[in-house]
Write a protein that holds these residues in place. Sequence first.
Motif, short mmCIF file in Angstrom:
data_model
loop_
_atom_site.label_atom_id
_atom_site.label_comp_id
_atom_site.label_asym_id
_atom_site.label_seq_id
_atom_site.Cartn_x
_atom_site.Cartn_y
_atom_site.Cartn_z
N UNK A 84 6.24 1.55 3.53
CA UNK A 84 8.06 1.63 4.51
C UNK A 84 8.67 0.56 4.55
N UNK A 85 7.77 -0.20 5.50
CA UNK A 85 9.07 -1.29 6.35
C UNK A 85 8.16 -2.28 6.74
N UNK A 86 8.78 -3.84 6.67
CA UNK A 86 8.29 -4.94 7.77
C UNK A 86 9.83 -5.48 8.35
N UNK A 87 9.47 -5.98 9.22
CA UNK A 87 9.40 -6.91 10.35
C UNK A 87 8.86 -7.34 11.26
N UNK A 88 10.21 -8.35 11.77
CA UNK A 88 9.36 -9.93 12.86
C UNK A 88 8.73 -10.54 11.49
N UNK A 89 8.53 -10.46 10.21
CA UNK A 89 7.22 -11.53 8.81
C UNK A 89 7.57 -13.02 9.35
N UNK A 90 6.79 -13.41 9.64
CA UNK A 90 6.80 -14.85 9.95
C UNK A 90 5.95 -15.53 8.92
N UNK A 119 1.53 -0.74 12.45
CA UNK A 119 1.34 -2.20 12.96
C UNK A 119 1.41 -3.46 13.00
N UNK A 120 1.18 -4.49 14.48
CA UNK A 120 0.96 -5.77 14.26
C UNK A 120 0.11 -6.66 12.93
N UNK A 121 0.23 -7.08 12.76
CA UNK A 121 -0.42 -7.89 12.02
C UNK A 121 -0.54 -9.22 11.81
N UNK A 122 -1.44 -10.53 11.58
CA UNK A 122 -1.40 -11.66 11.41
C UNK A 122 -2.86 -12.50 10.97
N UNK A 123 -2.69 -12.95 10.05
CA UNK A 123 -3.95 -13.66 8.75
C UNK A 123 -3.95 -15.17 8.82
N UNK A 124 -5.45 -15.46 9.28
CA UNK A 124 -5.07 -16.97 10.00
C UNK A 124 -6.14 -17.09 9.04
N UNK A 125 -6.15 -18.46 8.63
CA UNK A 125 -7.19 -19.70 8.33
C UNK A 125 -8.38 -20.85 8.54
N UNK A 126 -8.98 -20.94 9.26
CA UNK A 126 -9.99 -21.60 10.22
C UNK A 126 -8.54 -21.66 11.34
N UNK A 135 4.32 -3.97 9.95
CA UNK A 135 4.28 -2.70 9.59
C UNK A 135 4.68 -1.71 9.33
N UNK A 136 5.35 -1.13 8.70
CA UNK A 136 5.06 0.41 8.97
C UNK A 136 5.18 1.39 7.76
N UNK A 137 3.68 2.12 7.85
CA UNK A 137 3.15 3.38 6.82
C UNK A 137 3.44 4.41 6.99
N UNK A 138 4.82 5.51 5.87
CA UNK A 138 4.32 6.66 6.42
C UNK A 138 2.94 7.18 4.87
N UNK A 139 2.85 8.58 5.99
CA UNK A 139 1.53 9.32 5.10
C UNK A 139 2.74 10.68 4.24
N UNK A 140 1.82 11.24 3.48
CA UNK A 140 2.59 12.55 2.64
C UNK A 140 2.11 13.43 3.23
N UNK A 141 2.97 14.54 3.60
CA UNK A 141 1.88 15.41 4.53
C UNK A 141 1.90 17.16 3.40
N UNK A 142 0.74 17.52 3.58
CA UNK A 142 0.30 18.08 2.78
C UNK A 142 0.51 19.64 3.87
N UNK A 143 1.16 20.34 2.98
CA UNK A 143 0.70 21.75 3.90
C UNK A 143 -0.04 22.55 3.43
#
Length: 143
Positions: A84-90, A119-126, A135-143
């Motif tokens: 649902x959200x992305x922040x500070x993507x470089x 979560x904060x994430x980073x992707x590297x190669x060598x 990034x932010x993830x929202x989960x469906x709430x089940x009753x």
Amino acid sequence: MSLLTQEAWTALIPHAGAMALIDVVVAWNATSIHATGERHSPDEHPLRDAAGLHAVHLIEYGAQAAAVHSALLGGVDVRDGRLVSLRDVQLTVDYVDLARGRLDVQAQQLVADQRVAQYAFQVEQHGRLLASGRLMVMYAVTS
């Protein structure tokens, strides 16, 4: 914990087939995960277009690492999660050279409960940073 192949989490996440970009979990603990993606050849990547794999698609690697981490922790059904959200993507490159080999994906859980995870994430190669952000993830709430 360490070294897990897709069989350990594949049934727990929504990503399947060619869209399962994470191949191996190198290490994980309660707050972080280090995973790799290397199975796709430069011509067979599911997100590749005629120009190649655009670096913006590395966000999906970060999101999938977060999903795998959340699934390994248990407690939420990540199959019902939505990015649902992305922040500070470089992005430090425009396109990813898949011929150079494996992508290392790190994700660190910043906040999590039954409804949301950030979560904060980073992707590297060598050792070269290609992409990072939060990034932010929202989960469906089940009753």
